[in-house]
Structure formats: structure tokens, C-alpha cells
Design an enzyme around this catalytic site. Structure first.
Site, PDB file in Angstrom:
ATOM      1  N   ASP A  67     -64.152  19.310 -70.734  1.00  0.00           N
ATOM      2  CA  ASP A  67     -64.518  18.172 -71.584  1.00  0.00           C
ATOM      3  C   ASP A  67     -64.633  18.543 -73.056  1.00  0.00           C
ATOM      4  OD1 ASP A  67     -66.789  19.728 -71.039  1.00  0.00           O
ATOM      5  OD2 ASP A  67     -67.665  18.219 -69.719  1.00  0.00           O
ATOM      6  N   ASP A 136     -78.890  14.958 -64.464  1.00  0.00           N
ATOM      7  CA  ASP A 136     -78.696  13.655 -63.801  1.00  0.00           C
ATOM      8  C   ASP A 136     -77.589  13.707 -62.740  1.00  0.00           C
ATOM      9  OD1 ASP A 136     -76.400  13.817 -65.343  1.00  0.00           O
ATOM     10  OD2 ASP A 136     -76.813  12.011 -66.521  1.00  0.00           O
ATOM     11  N   HIS A 138     -74.456  14.964 -63.176  1.00  0.00           N
ATOM     12  CA  HIS A 138     -73.054  14.893 -63.625  1.00  0.00           C
ATOM     13  C   HIS A 138     -72.323  16.217 -63.436  1.00  0.00           C
ATOM     14  CE1 HIS A 138     -74.541  15.880 -67.978  1.00  0.00           C
ATOM     15  NE2 HIS A 138     -73.896  16.943 -67.545  1.00  0.00           N
ATOM     16  N   GLU A 143     -70.804  10.895 -65.619  1.00  0.00           N
ATOM     17  CA  GLU A 143     -72.199  10.495 -65.475  1.00  0.00           C
ATOM     18  C   GLU A 143     -72.375   9.645 -64.207  1.00  0.00           C
ATOM     19  OE1 GLU A 143     -74.253  11.992 -67.150  1.00  0.00           O
ATOM     20  OE2 GLU A 143     -74.213  11.666 -69.311  1.00  0.00           O
TER      21      GLU A 143
HETATM   22  C1  F6R Z   1     -69.871  21.221 -69.773  1.00  0.00           C
HETATM   23  C2  F6R Z   1     -70.023  20.244 -68.696  1.00  0.00           C
HETATM   24  C3  F6R Z   1     -71.369  19.782 -68.252  1.00  0.00           C
HETATM   25  C4  F6R Z   1     -72.402  20.895 -68.151  1.00  0.00           C
HETATM   26  C5  F6R Z   1     -73.754  20.312 -67.744  1.00  0.00           C
HETATM   27  C6  F6R Z   1     -74.826  21.380 -67.681  1.00  0.00           C
HETATM   28  O1  F6R Z   1     -68.513  21.510 -70.015  1.00  0.00           O
HETATM   29  O2  F6R Z   1     -69.044  19.814 -68.202  1.00  0.00           O
HETATM   30  O3  F6R Z   1     -71.241  19.172 -66.992  1.00  0.00           O
HETATM   31  O4  F6R Z   1     -71.987  21.843 -67.220  1.00  0.00           O
HETATM   32  O5  F6R Z   1     -74.126  19.335 -68.661  1.00  0.00           O
HETATM   33  O6  F6R Z   1     -75.052  21.871 -68.962  1.00  0.00           O
HETATM   34  P1  F6R Z   1     -75.982  23.144 -69.207  1.00  0.00           P
HETATM   35  O7  F6R Z   1     -75.285  24.294 -68.620  1.00  0.00           O
HETATM   36  O8  F6R Z   1     -76.066  23.257 -70.711  1.00  0.00           O
HETATM   37  O9  F6R Z   1     -77.281  22.840 -68.562  1.00  0.00           O
END
Ligand code: F6R
Length: 261
Positions: A67, A136, A138, A143
Site C-alpha cells: 500500500d 481493527d 485490517h 479496513e
Molecule cells: C502496512 C500495512 C498495514 C500494517 C498495519 C499494522 O503496509 O499494510 O496493514 O501492517 O497497519 O501496522 P503496524 O505494524 O505499524 O502496527
């Protein structure tokens, strides 16, 4: 889904890196799916260490990131392009023309997303997809309520994710509200999904992902239907799993031929 509970972040990083090492040994021209955020940083440091020790080679690999924030240029310090350059790409030998991230400045977003999907297909599909999980539920930036068959597209972040990611920007109001993300369906096509989660803040999401119903309310739960999904978590992230003793039991009793490290 294989659930592996490890003692801490360092153990997760080391074990996660072994999956990459084994993947690239078995298939040097592997297609790697990469993630950003705090969770994979330790694993990326391990990969850099292995590369410096001549124990891993990315020279024939290709990568696709999950992403990118819409509206951020690749040079923006909080962009995922910058993150990947700083945390991994600048330190390893993955050729720059084979590193792919969605373009946050794409003028025609649907066309860009279709081209991203086509590039993944053209490369032969993703062999090993690294994932974190949002508090959450995702994966990528899919989301809750994301279609479980979605493809790469623009999504709107939840206020909770804006708050979670404010640490990279200063305040939630500075976090872009829109992102371009691989879809849940795109992620599900990876041959092996490797999910990492650390800390109590992820415990509820991990429990919903592993033991809850398969539902768009927790997009990560669809990984229950993936044929090869490995989840590496620390004790804190495992705290709400009802069957955590069983997962430990399974891991301790793994036949030797199934062990990876
Ligand atoms: C990042 C992504 C997100 C993160 C998730 C957890 O490329 O796709 O799904 O893996 O938001 O983020 P952290 O590791 O910062 O808790």
C-alpha cells in the site's frame, strides 16, 4: 493457519527472516510481497544483517508493496516509498527496477490499480507475502467492511487507523485519509502469507483473525481460508487466544521435516 507464539519481537524478526531466506534459496527469482509500519522493521533489520553476512541474495527477486498513502509523493518522508528505501531497499541488492509500490500521486487511480494488479500477474504472482495486522483487523489497508474479494483500489482509512498511524505524521489530522492498497483478494492469491503481530494492542485483532468468524468486519479473518498462512506473534499479542496452549503444543510437536528453523 499455523499460529506460532514466540517469546519476543527479536524472536519474531529472526524467525520471519528465515522464511525469506528459505524462499529465496528455493527460488532466487521469488516475488516478495512487502509491508510497512512498525511491525516488520525488526525483520527488515534481520534481512539486512543476513545480506551483509552474504547469507541472502535479492538480486533476482521482485517486490510489490501492499500500500501507499494517496497524495504523498515518493519523496515525502512519511510515504511508504521513503519507508521502504530507509528500512530495507537502501541496504540490500534488490534491483530498483523490480521494486514496486503503488503510486500515491497516480492521476488515474483505477488505471494505476489495474496496472499494479497486471504487474503482479506478469511477475508470476506473489510467492511470499508479509503482512501486519491493524488493531481493527485490517490487512494491507483493507479496513473493516472491505470486500473479501477486493482487488487493488483506493480505500478510506478509519479514524482508528488515522489515530494508530498519527505517530508517523505528528497528529491524526495530518495522516492522509485515502490510500491505495492491494485488495483482500489480491493478498489471498499469494502462495504463502506470513503475518506478524506484536503487543497487547494487537491481541483483540489477532483473536478475531484466528478464532473469530470469517467476516469482512475483520478482513484478516479471511486468512483462515488461505491454504498456507503462518502467523508469528509474541506472548502479548497471543493473550486473547482461547487455544493458545494448543498452538504451542502443535509447534512443540512439529515433525522434524516441518520445522523451518
Ligand atoms: C502496512 C500495512 C498495514 C500494517 C498495519 C499494522 O503496509 O499494510 O496493514 O501492517 O497497519 O501496522 P503496524 O505494524 O505499524 O502496527
Amino acid at each position: 493457519m499455523e499460529v506460532i507464539i514466540l517469546k519476543d519481537a527479536q524472536a519474531l524478526a529472526q524467525q520471519g527472516a528465515v522464511y525469506f531466506q528459505n524462499q529465496l534459496r528455493a527460488k532466487p527469482a521469488s516475488v516478495l510481497g512487502l509491508a510497512t509500519g512498525s511491525t516488520p522493521v525488526g525483520l527488515y533489520r534481520e534481512l539486512i544483517g543476513l545480506f551483509k553476512a552474504d547469507l541472502i541474495d535479492f538480486s533476482q527477486a521482485t517486490s510489490f508493496n501492499l500500500d501507499e498513502y494517496a497524495g504523498l509523493s515518493p519523496e515525502h518522508p512519511a510515504s511508504y516509498h521513503s519507508f521502504m528505501r530507509e528500512e530495507l531497499f537502501a541496504h540490500i541488492n534488490l534491483p530498483s527496477d523490480r521494486r514496486h509500490l503503488p503510486d500515491g500521486l497516480a492521476a488515474d487511480v483505477p488505471a494505476h490499480c489495474a496496472a499494479y494488479e497486471a504487474a503482479i500477474q506478469h511477475a508470476g504472482g506473489i510467492d511470499l507475502q508479509l503482512l501486519g495486522i491493524g488493531s481493527d483487523g485490517h490487512i494491507g489497508f483493507n479496513e473493516p467492511s472491505s470486500s473479501l474479494r477486493s482487488r487493488t483500489r483506493m480505500k478510506t482509512l478509519t479514524p482508528r487507523t488515522l489515530a494508530d498511524n498519527a505517530r508517523f505524521f505528528g497528529s491524526p489530522s495530518q495522516v492522509p485519509r485515502h490510500v491505495i492498497t492491494m485488495g483482500v483478494g489480491t493478498i489471498m492469491e499469494a502462495r504463502h502469507c506470513l503475518v506478524l503481530a506484536l503487543g497487547t494492542a494487537k491481541a483483540a485483532a489477532v483473536s478475531a483473525m484466528v478464532e473469530g468468524p470469517v467476516t469482512a468486519n475483520c478482513p484478516a479473518s479471511v486468512l483462515q481460508m488461505h491454504p498456507q498462512c503462518t502467523l508469528l506473534i509474541d506472548e502479548a499479542a497471543a493473550a486473547e487466544l482461547e487455544r493458545r496452549d494448543y498452538y504451542r503444543w502443535v509447534y512443540e510437536n512439529k515433525p522434524a521435516w516441518q520445522r523451518i528453523a
